[in-house]
Design an enzyme around this catalytic site. Structure first.
Site, PDB file in Angstrom:
ATOM      1  N   ARG A  80      -2.433  63.957 -10.221  1.00 29.19           N
ATOM      2  CA  ARG A  80      -3.158  62.720 -10.513  1.00 29.19           C
ATOM      3  C   ARG A  80      -2.612  62.050 -11.762  1.00 29.19           C
ATOM      4  O   ARG A  80      -2.514  60.822 -11.824  1.00 29.19           O
ATOM      5  CB  ARG A  80      -4.655  63.021 -10.658  1.00 29.19           C
ATOM      6  N   LYS A 125      -6.585  57.496 -14.112  1.00 33.98           N
ATOM      7  CA  LYS A 125      -7.294  57.960 -15.312  1.00 33.98           C
ATOM      8  C   LYS A 125      -6.547  57.412 -16.526  1.00 33.98           C
ATOM      9  O   LYS A 125      -5.815  58.120 -17.210  1.00 33.98           O
ATOM     10  CB  LYS A 125      -7.364  59.488 -15.319  1.00 33.98           C
ATOM     11  N   GLU A 163     -19.098  54.190  -8.642  1.00 40.37           N
ATOM     12  CA  GLU A 163     -19.122  55.369  -9.508  1.00 40.37           C
ATOM     13  C   GLU A 163     -20.474  55.438 -10.201  1.00 40.37           C
ATOM     14  O   GLU A 163     -21.162  54.423 -10.365  1.00 40.37           O
ATOM     15  CB  GLU A 163     -18.035  55.258 -10.591  1.00 40.37           C
TER      16      GLU A 163
HETATM   17  C1  PLP Z   1     -12.433  62.012 -14.524  1.00 40.47           C
HETATM   18  C2  PLP Z   1     -13.357  61.089 -13.807  1.00 40.47           C
HETATM   19  C3  PLP Z   1     -14.124  61.502 -12.703  1.00 40.47           C
HETATM   20  C4  PLP Z   1     -14.235  62.936 -12.265  1.00 40.47           C
HETATM   21  O1  PLP Z   1     -13.046  63.504 -11.844  1.00 40.47           O
HETATM   22  P1  PLP Z   1     -12.865  65.070 -11.824  1.00 40.47           P
HETATM   23  O2  PLP Z   1     -11.463  65.272 -11.403  1.00 40.47           O
HETATM   24  O3  PLP Z   1     -13.827  65.632 -10.836  1.00 40.47           O
HETATM   25  O4  PLP Z   1     -13.166  65.554 -13.201  1.00 40.47           O
HETATM   26  C5  PLP Z   1     -14.859  60.550 -12.012  1.00 40.47           C
HETATM   27  N1  PLP Z   1     -14.872  59.251 -12.406  1.00 40.47           N
HETATM   28  C6  PLP Z   1     -14.164  58.832 -13.471  1.00 40.47           C
HETATM   29  C7  PLP Z   1     -14.212  57.393 -13.835  1.00 40.47           C
HETATM   30  C8  PLP Z   1     -13.393  59.737 -14.205  1.00 40.47           C
HETATM   31  O5  PLP Z   1     -12.715  59.321 -15.273  1.00 40.47           O
END
Ligand code: PLP
Length: 342
Positions: A82, A184, A220
């Site tokens: 990712r 991210k 989200e």
């Molecule tokens: C990191 C994150 C998540 C959760 O992802 P994981 O891989 O399960 O930790 C969900 N939404 C956002 C906006 C994030 O930054």
């Protein structure tokens, strides 16, 4: 602070400077060999892209101490992959998956004294990140980058039991339809501070972001992914180009289907059809699952299972995933990477 001074039973989620972090620099078109260092400060030029134009990405995963004192990392390869996608979106060099995983293992091993004991239900949060180190103040990608991984101990997320949280929809968007919401990247989060603050001021734990184009579907919940469970046992989670593809969500989808015989659907979750769900949760690395008690939209409060208790399927999924992470339940192939401890 020294590792010996940490009260592992009363930790929250907050940065603590531990002994070692991994650093590698990208210069002249390639990654120089990385190493563990003790210095937690970094010197960066004032014109660096990270400061002005947000050219930076990050990841988050956890290491767990098992009952037999061995140490688990949960699906680090997923975070590595990712991060590569995030880097490609911001024209940053990618960091090799195997070296990413090796760096995470090395940082956990080097800071083993800081890893909470099994009985504390704590874990070690591992934070890999990459930043653009230089820049001309023109809006161009940097030529030099830092990839680093640090880690710190965190406490059990649910100290007072597995209690539901309450959300309210926000009029703000965290991402644009074809923007950077699926990556991210640090820049996504500064804009989420205000909507989160407003939700908390109004008495909620965080806000729900709706799809930026139509504001009719859930995207989200805070900085976690949403899932709902229908009375006929279907696990439903939103599908959209502007949500962050959560590793926890992907893992729950697999467990729901393979171990609990639920139907699984990735699709639209209309905000005016919350009554189709008998349970709901917010999922991500930090909490694994936060059961959702209620979502309030335009003044109307929808309660899912209960405002005080998690639903039974949510609880089963949570116990299964946490059990896998701590080595108490059998893991699907490839989900656990052991960290060498000697
Ligand atoms: C990191 C994150 C998540 C959760 O992802 P994981 O891989 O399960 O930790 C969900 N939404 C956002 C906006 C994030 O930054």
């Amino acid at each position: 602070m020294q590792a010996a001074e940490v009260d592992f039973n009363h930790l929250g989620f907050s940065y603590i400077e531990t002994d070692y972090r991994y650093v590698a620099r990208y210069h002249d078109g390639h990654w120089e060999p990385g190493r563990l260092i003790k210095d937690a400060q970094i010197r960066v030029n004032e014109a660096a892209n990270i400061f002005h134009y947000g050219q930076g990405v990050f990841e988050g995963l956890k290491a767990y101490r098992c009952q037999d004192d061995s140490v688990n990392l949960f699906r680090p390869g997923q975070n590595a992959a990712r991060m590569q996608q995030s880097c490609q979106r911001l024209l940053m060099p990618t960091f090799p998956v195997d070296e990413f995983v090796a760096a995470c293992k090395a940082v956990v091993k080097a800071n083993l004294d800081w890893l909470p004991p099994y009985q504390s239900h704590g874990s070690m949060y591992v934070r890999p990140y990459m930043i653009g180190l230089n820049g001309s103040l023109q809006i161009h990608p940097a030529t030099d980058y830092l990839f680093s991984v640090f880690a710190f101990p965190v406490g059990a997320y649910f100290k007072a039991g597995f209690k539901p949280v309450d959300f309210v929809t926000s009029d703000y968007d965290r991402a644009a339809p074809q923007g950077t919401g699926a990556y991210k990247v640090g820049g996504n989060y500064a804009g989420s501070l205000l909507p989160e603050m407003l939700a908390i001021k109004a008495g909620y734990n965080d806000c729900v972001y709706l799809d930026p184009a139509t504001h009719t579907k859930i995207e989200e919940v805070g900085s976690a992914n949403f899932f709902g469970i229908t009375p006929d046992h279907t696990f439903v989670t939103p599908k959209s180009p502007s949500i962050l593809p959560s590793v926890t969500k992907r893992s729950l989808l697999a467990l729901a289907g393979d171990r609990f015989g639920l139907k699984t659907v990735e699709g639209d979750v209309p905000i005016d059809q919350l009554a189709t769900f008998s349970e709901a949760g917010a999922c991500g690395t930090a909490a694994v699952i936060a059961p959702i008690g209620s979502i309030t939209h335009r003044g109307k409060r929808h309660v899912f299972y209960s405002e005080t208790e998690a639903g039974p399927i949510t609880k089963k999924l949570y116990d299964e995933l946490v059990g896998i992470q701590y080595g108490d339940r059998p893991a699907p192939a490839g989900w656990i990477t052991k960290v060498p401890t000697v």
